[in-house]
Motif scaffolding. Structure first.
Motif, short mmCIF file in Angstrom:
data_model
loop_
_atom_site.label_atom_id
_atom_site.label_comp_id
_atom_site.label_asym_id
_atom_site.label_seq_id
_atom_site.Cartn_x
_atom_site.Cartn_y
_atom_site.Cartn_z
N ARG B 59 0.81 -1.21 0.00
CA ARG B 59 0.00 0.00 0.00
C ARG B 59 0.85 1.26 0.00
N ARG B 60 1.99 1.17 -0.66
CA ARG B 60 2.82 2.36 -0.87
C ARG B 60 3.26 2.33 -2.32
N SER B 61 2.91 3.34 -3.07
CA SER B 61 3.19 3.30 -4.50
C SER B 61 4.55 3.89 -4.84
N ARG B 62 5.13 4.63 -3.90
CA ARG B 62 6.37 5.38 -4.18
C ARG B 62 6.16 6.35 -5.35
N LEU B 63 4.95 6.83 -5.45
CA LEU B 63 4.60 7.81 -6.48
C LEU B 63 4.14 9.09 -5.79
N ILE B 64 4.57 10.21 -6.34
CA ILE B 64 4.17 11.51 -5.81
C ILE B 64 3.39 12.23 -6.91
N GLY B 65 2.28 12.83 -6.55
CA GLY B 65 1.54 13.63 -7.52
C GLY B 65 1.99 15.07 -7.47
N LEU B 66 2.12 15.68 -8.63
CA LEU B 66 2.44 17.11 -8.69
C LEU B 66 1.41 17.77 -9.59
N ILE B 67 0.57 18.60 -8.99
CA ILE B 67 -0.47 19.26 -9.75
C ILE B 67 -0.18 20.75 -9.83
N VAL B 68 -0.05 21.25 -11.05
CA VAL B 68 0.21 22.68 -11.23
C VAL B 68 -0.91 23.29 -12.05
N PRO B 69 -1.20 24.56 -11.81
CA PRO B 69 -2.32 25.18 -12.53
C PRO B 69 -2.05 25.31 -14.01
N GLN B 70 -0.80 25.59 -14.37
CA GLN B 70 -0.44 25.65 -15.78
C GLN B 70 1.05 25.42 -15.94
N VAL B 71 1.40 25.02 -17.13
CA VAL B 71 2.81 24.76 -17.42
C VAL B 71 3.39 26.02 -18.04
N ASN B 72 3.90 26.91 -17.21
CA ASN B 72 4.45 28.14 -17.75
C ASN B 72 5.95 28.02 -18.00
N MET B 73 6.55 29.09 -18.43
CA MET B 73 7.94 29.01 -18.87
C MET B 73 8.97 29.09 -17.77
N PHE B 74 8.71 29.95 -16.80
CA PHE B 74 9.80 30.27 -15.88
C PHE B 74 9.69 29.55 -14.54
N LEU B 276 15.31 35.48 -16.09
CA LEU B 276 14.94 36.44 -17.13
C LEU B 276 15.54 37.84 -16.95
N PRO B 277 15.50 38.40 -15.75
CA PRO B 277 15.97 39.78 -15.59
C PRO B 277 17.36 40.02 -16.18
N ASN B 278 18.20 39.00 -16.16
CA ASN B 278 19.56 39.17 -16.65
C ASN B 278 19.64 39.24 -18.17
N TYR B 279 18.55 38.96 -18.84
CA TYR B 279 18.61 38.92 -20.29
C TYR B 279 17.82 40.04 -20.94
N LEU B 280 17.31 40.94 -20.12
CA LEU B 280 16.48 41.99 -20.69
C LEU B 280 17.27 43.28 -20.96
N ASN B 281 18.54 43.28 -20.52
CA ASN B 281 19.38 44.46 -20.75
C ASN B 281 18.78 45.76 -20.21
N VAL B 282 18.05 45.63 -19.14
CA VAL B 282 17.58 46.84 -18.45
C VAL B 282 17.89 46.67 -16.96
N HIS B 283 18.08 47.80 -16.30
CA HIS B 283 18.32 47.74 -14.87
C HIS B 283 17.01 47.50 -14.15
N MET B 284 17.07 46.76 -13.09
CA MET B 284 15.85 46.56 -12.31
C MET B 284 16.18 46.01 -10.94
#
Lengths: 327, 327
Positions: B59-74, B276-284
DNA sequence: AACGATTGCGCAAACGGTTGCGGGTAGAGC
DNA sequence: GCTCTACCCGCAACCGTTTGCGCAATCGTT
């Protein structure tokens, strides 16, 4: 609280567990009346079948393995979305494993998949992978495998890719058309099949064109930026940029835009999943190869194999169509 | 070829399957000599335990569920990497499900997890989710759950988040310091807990500061860009930009940089995974909240719960530290 | 030598669901 | 009244692994 099982339902109705099983599966051997009563009570009690038990008995886990070399920003999310959408529609769940660009870990992942009795496997290989021996484990178990994106030349494999040579050649043509003379190319790992194909397609299309080509290799945005900065620092002032992925595009563009000496207008041509180019505020031409569609196609192909219940001894390399887009 | 089972090994040695099982698991009740011989033969034959059978029995599957609202980029790629690294180290595999921002699909996902007998669940909620009733299924089965990032206020939950209010307030301060007078804020969905907290933290820190605040809501880079373009077109010329995620940052910056009328220097402060911030060539200035570390922490917390074998009736909200970075 | 303790293994049940086979009952057809 | 068939359901085995219990053989102790 224990979960309700078929045995619990059987006790409720005073019938045999097998009858409950058949009732729930709409087997014709069960009377309509009983069938209805069983199904409504099952709903009321919130009965959910124990897939582990069913999987064990049926030797079908309804689990699909997805092994990717690394979890990157642009391609991977699209892939997983495409795969999951189709897998879910067919009643399968996804076990996701990443290899961290390590063959050792890829082998581990195959074993994990095997132990979990997956019904099918989707794989993009690492750059270290030189042969497919470690998949024999699954092949002997007649578990279908579909390779995608990062593959190896191998007989009798099912795969989903794009025509890298042709697409790269098409992109190369744009440099000829715009009259570029000094082209910087940021490619992926030289061991990768796709790197080789894209490079050779690119070079072939420009074989008689008098331009200086400078290639560097990078696996990540960070590396791409550094390599590009080095190239610029060395005095090479490209009027054309070719990149092989969104990651390398991001890094290379950042390097160029951050260049203190400034740079004349630079024509950019690249491979992309389609999202990033629209946010860089520069004009470019790109071959869109949709990770989402590749994922969908690969999963659909895998599902066919699973249903066929016998591994085809033929090679089947699906080449996805790509679109050339100018922005 | 059939896979080798414990029974096959038992036949080879002329012993009972139970003895083989114990030998493979290093049980003290098996003689050293036999134990060694069994283990070496098992290796030679490439024996791999059938986890399905073992899971079913234990009664142990050694499986973990991971539910995310959406698959975004970052954020999502970082999360999955963090979770998988820890899960793998502990001997667990990951079933990844995305809800497509739909409560209905989230509920489906919980049921899928339940049917697959996962040993533990990691969840980031959708913006539609208003209560946690649909998790009762798992709670009754005593399956530990750890919520992360997108959570709801609820008693007796385990969760991993950051101090959104405080972090947003810190970012807000930077606008005060730079003397911004017209600040555009791109926030996520207004239903989300994190949106509300970050907004209120932001507003609280600037409650006595005379600046014009304009908030828009966006869930994706594309939406963020459009909303920002609309804001600019309306005549609002921000000298400060606040965003809540990398996606919205990307879209908003693209809108500002693509603005035909040009724009005076714009101070940017945001939440980011750090890449991302490091690739936008703007200060922030940005609050780095590492999805990788959140994933690791959430998985580690979940593993603790699993090992404890009893669901704690106490609430435990872990707040990850964040770093303020100026570039 | 007698006794208790330890060692090393076998036996059998169990986990929950599925399925081939068999059998009992009721109705139809002669 | 008989047989035949269709309809419903029960029985029992099975999937591979784990584990409590039991038992025989060996060892150590007085």
């Amino acid at each position: 609280m224990k979960r309700t099982t078929i045995k619990d339902l059987a006790r409720q109705f005073g019938v045999n567990p097998s009858t409950i099983s058949r009732a729930l599966n709409n087997h014709p051997d069960v009377g309509e009346d009983l069938k209805n009563r069983v199904q409504t009570l099952a709903n009321q009690l919130g009965y959910r079948p124990n897939r582990l038990a069913a999987s064990f008995r049926n030797r079908r886990s309804r689990l699909i393995g997805l092994i990717v070399p690394q979890v990157n920003m642009f391609f991977f999310p699209s892939i997983i979305k495409g795969v999951e959408d189709i897998a879910r529609a067919k009643g399968y769940s996804l076990i996701v494993l990443h290899s961290s660009d390590s063959l050792e870990r890829e082998i581990e992942n195959v074993q994990i998949c095997f132990e979990n009795n997956i019904d099918g496997l989707l794989v993009a290989l690492t750059r270290e992978t030189q042969n497919l021996e470690h998949f024999d484990l699954l092949r002997e178990a007649e578990t279908p495998i579909v390779f995608f994106d990062k593959i190896l030349e191998d007989p009798n494999q099912q795969a989903v890719v794009i025509d890298d040579f042709e697409a790269a050649a098409t992109l190369a043509q744009t440099f000829r058309e715009t009259g570029c003379k000094r082209i910087a190319g940021v490619l992926g790992d030289p061991n990768l099949n796709i790197t080789q194909k894209r490079r050779s397609g690119f070079e072939y299309a420009l074989r008689d064109y008098p331009a200086e080509l400078r290639f560097v290799n990078a696996d990540s945005a960070a590396q791409s930026r550094v390599k590009m900065q080095e190239l610029l620092a060395s005095g090479f002032a490209p009027d054309g940029l070719f990149t092989m992925s969104d990651e390398t595009l991001l890094g290379a563009v950042a390097a160029i835009e951050g260049n203190e000496n400034g740079l004349p207008k630079c024509h950019i041509a690249c491979f992309s999943d389609g999202l990033l180019p629209n946010y860089l505020n520069v004009h470019m031409t790109y071959v869109q190869h949709s990770g989402y569609e590749i994922g969908q196609t690969a999963m659909a192909l895998l599902h066919e194999q699973i249903c066929r219940e016998t591994v085809l001894p033929v090679s089947n390399i699906v080449q996805m169509p790509t679109t050339l887009i100018r922005i």
